[in-house]
Design a protein around this motif. Structure first.
Motif, PDB file in Angstrom:
ATOM      1  N   HIS A 289       0.829  -1.200   0.000  1.00  0.00           N
ATOM      2  CA  HIS A 289       0.000   0.000   0.000  1.00  0.00           C
ATOM      3  C   HIS A 289       0.872   1.262   0.000  1.00  0.00           C
ATOM      4  N   ASP A 290       1.856   1.317   0.889  1.00  0.00           N
ATOM      5  CA  ASP A 290       2.725   2.494   0.989  1.00  0.00           C
ATOM      6  C   ASP A 290       3.545   2.680  -0.287  1.00  0.00           C
ATOM      7  N   ARG A 291       4.036   1.581  -0.849  1.00  0.00           N
ATOM      8  CA  ARG A 291       4.854   1.668  -2.063  1.00  0.00           C
ATOM      9  C   ARG A 291       4.028   2.221  -3.223  1.00  0.00           C
ATOM     10  N   GLY A 292       2.781   1.783  -3.362  1.00  0.00           N
ATOM     11  CA  GLY A 292       1.936   2.253  -4.451  1.00  0.00           C
ATOM     12  C   GLY A 292       1.721   3.753  -4.407  1.00  0.00           C
ATOM     13  N   TYR A 293       1.486   4.288  -3.229  1.00  0.00           N
ATOM     14  CA  TYR A 293       1.241   5.726  -3.121  1.00  0.00           C
ATOM     15  C   TYR A 293       2.518   6.538  -3.303  1.00  0.00           C
ATOM     16  N   ARG A 294       3.658   5.992  -2.894  1.00  0.00           N
ATOM     17  CA  ARG A 294       4.926   6.696  -3.131  1.00  0.00           C
ATOM     18  C   ARG A 294       5.223   6.777  -4.633  1.00  0.00           C
ATOM     19  N   LEU A 295       4.986   5.677  -5.344  1.00  0.00           N
ATOM     20  CA  LEU A 295       5.204   5.680  -6.789  1.00  0.00           C
ATOM     21  C   LEU A 295       4.281   6.676  -7.484  1.00  0.00           C
ATOM     22  N   GLU A 296       3.041   6.762  -7.015  1.00  0.00           N
ATOM     23  CA  GLU A 296       2.097   7.705  -7.619  1.00  0.00           C
ATOM     24  C   GLU A 296       2.571   9.138  -7.418  1.00  0.00           C
ATOM     25  N   GLU A 297       3.048   9.456  -6.221  1.00  0.00           N
ATOM     26  CA  GLU A 297       3.530  10.814  -5.960  1.00  0.00           C
ATOM     27  C   GLU A 297       4.709  11.159  -6.848  1.00  0.00           C
ATOM     28  N   ILE A 298       5.618  10.221  -7.035  1.00  0.00           N
ATOM     29  CA  ILE A 298       6.778  10.463  -7.910  1.00  0.00           C
ATOM     30  C   ILE A 298       6.330  10.686  -9.350  1.00  0.00           C
ATOM     31  N   ALA A 299       5.392   9.845  -9.816  1.00  0.00           N
ATOM     32  CA  ALA A 299       4.918   9.964 -11.198  1.00  0.00           C
ATOM     33  C   ALA A 299       4.206  11.295 -11.428  1.00  0.00           C
ATOM     34  N   GLN A 300       3.473  11.771 -10.432  1.00  0.00           N
ATOM     35  CA  GLN A 300       2.768  13.048 -10.573  1.00  0.00           C
ATOM     36  C   GLN A 300       3.748  14.198 -10.738  1.00  0.00           C
TER      37      GLN A 300
END
Length: 274
Positions: free
Chosen positions: A41-52
């Motif tokens: 869960h934490d990894r998915g949201y970190r990746l999303e923030e980086i991609a944004q």
């Protein structure tokens, strides 16, 4: 830790031991899976923030959109595992406390019917009752400092369960607002989407607390056989309902929430009549 070995001489029924083992092994896998689900869960949201960040201002936001969907999937998975873990951790707590309380108090072992029922998810009220048994009563074979540490954990868990009631009362959507109805229900029944998980502030602590009971039961039996208990406890089997009646009020009762007639009634029903 491995499930402890109980000898045939242990004053526990084979069904009690199997019930303890079944829930203990279940918790081992669910605890590890819950930890993995949280990391996912934490990894998915970190990746999303980086991609944004690196797609900001671009016309095609497919990458952050996909990662957002991935995060939502991970969120649902974490929630599902968390609810499943709560279901079995709460059951293991009530079963483990019941078995150990009957053993230390010299009361009859649980019947197969009683043990089977206690393997199901308890109501929040039943969980509170089990958590209201002081460690000074249950962990009589341990040193005072050890009991004090576990007593702090017990009080923290009681506060967490009280917090579940307070949060659930604000949900609406078919969740009752009255405390009596909430205590009579199960946490998994009150879970609602688009809300913080009700187990969030207590699950990890409850998993650790539940896993102690087979080991504490084994330790009590070892100390009892060695004659090393800090004070004398009756441990002979109770052969009749009349004898059981004599032992029902043997332990000093000092729980914080479950007191007086209420704790005596709970111990009578769980350890005396079933």
């Amino acid at each position: 830790m491995e499930f402890p070995a109980f000898t045939e001489a242990a004053p526990l029924t084979a069904f009690e031991i199997e019930a303890l083992r079944s829930l203990y092994l279940t918790l081992q896998d669910l605890r590890h899976e819950y930890e993995s689900a949280r990391l996912l869960h934490d990894r998915g949201y970190r990746l999303e923030e980086i991609a944004q960040v690196y797609t900001q201002g671009r016309a095609l936001p497919h990458h952050p959109d996909a990662l957002h969907q991935l995060g939502r999937l991970a969120d649902r998975y974490e929630r599902g595992v968390g609810l499943l873990a709560w279901r079995y951790a709460s059951a293991a707590t009530v079963l483990g406390a019941s078995v150990l309380d009957c053993l230390v108090g010299g009361r009859p072992p649980l019947t197969a019917t009683a043990a089977t029922e206690l393997c199901k998810e308890p109501t929040l009220g039943q969980l509170r009752n089990a958590l209201s048994l002081p460690c000074s009563d249950l962990l009589v074979a341990r040193e005072p400092a050890y009991r004090d540490r576990h007593e702090n954990e017990r009080h923290a868990l009681l506060r967490a369960v009280e917090g579940v009631i307070e949060c659930a009362a604000e949900f609406g959507g078919g969740v009752p607002k009255e405390a009596v109805s909430l205590w009579a229900g199960r946490l998994t029944d009150f879970d609602r989407p688009r809300t913080d998980p009700l187990y969030e502030n207590g699950l990890e602590r409850l998993l650790q607390y539940a896993e102690q009971f087979p080991h504490e039961t084994s330790w009590y039996l070892k100390q009892s056989r060695a004659g090393a208990l800090p004070h004398q406890i009756r441990t002979r089997p109770v052969d009749s309902r009349q004898d059981a009646q004599a032992y029902r009020y043997e332990l000093p009762l000092r729980p914080r929430l479950l007191t007086g007639d209420r704790v005596r009634k709970w111990r009578t029903v769980v350890c005396g009549s079933l």
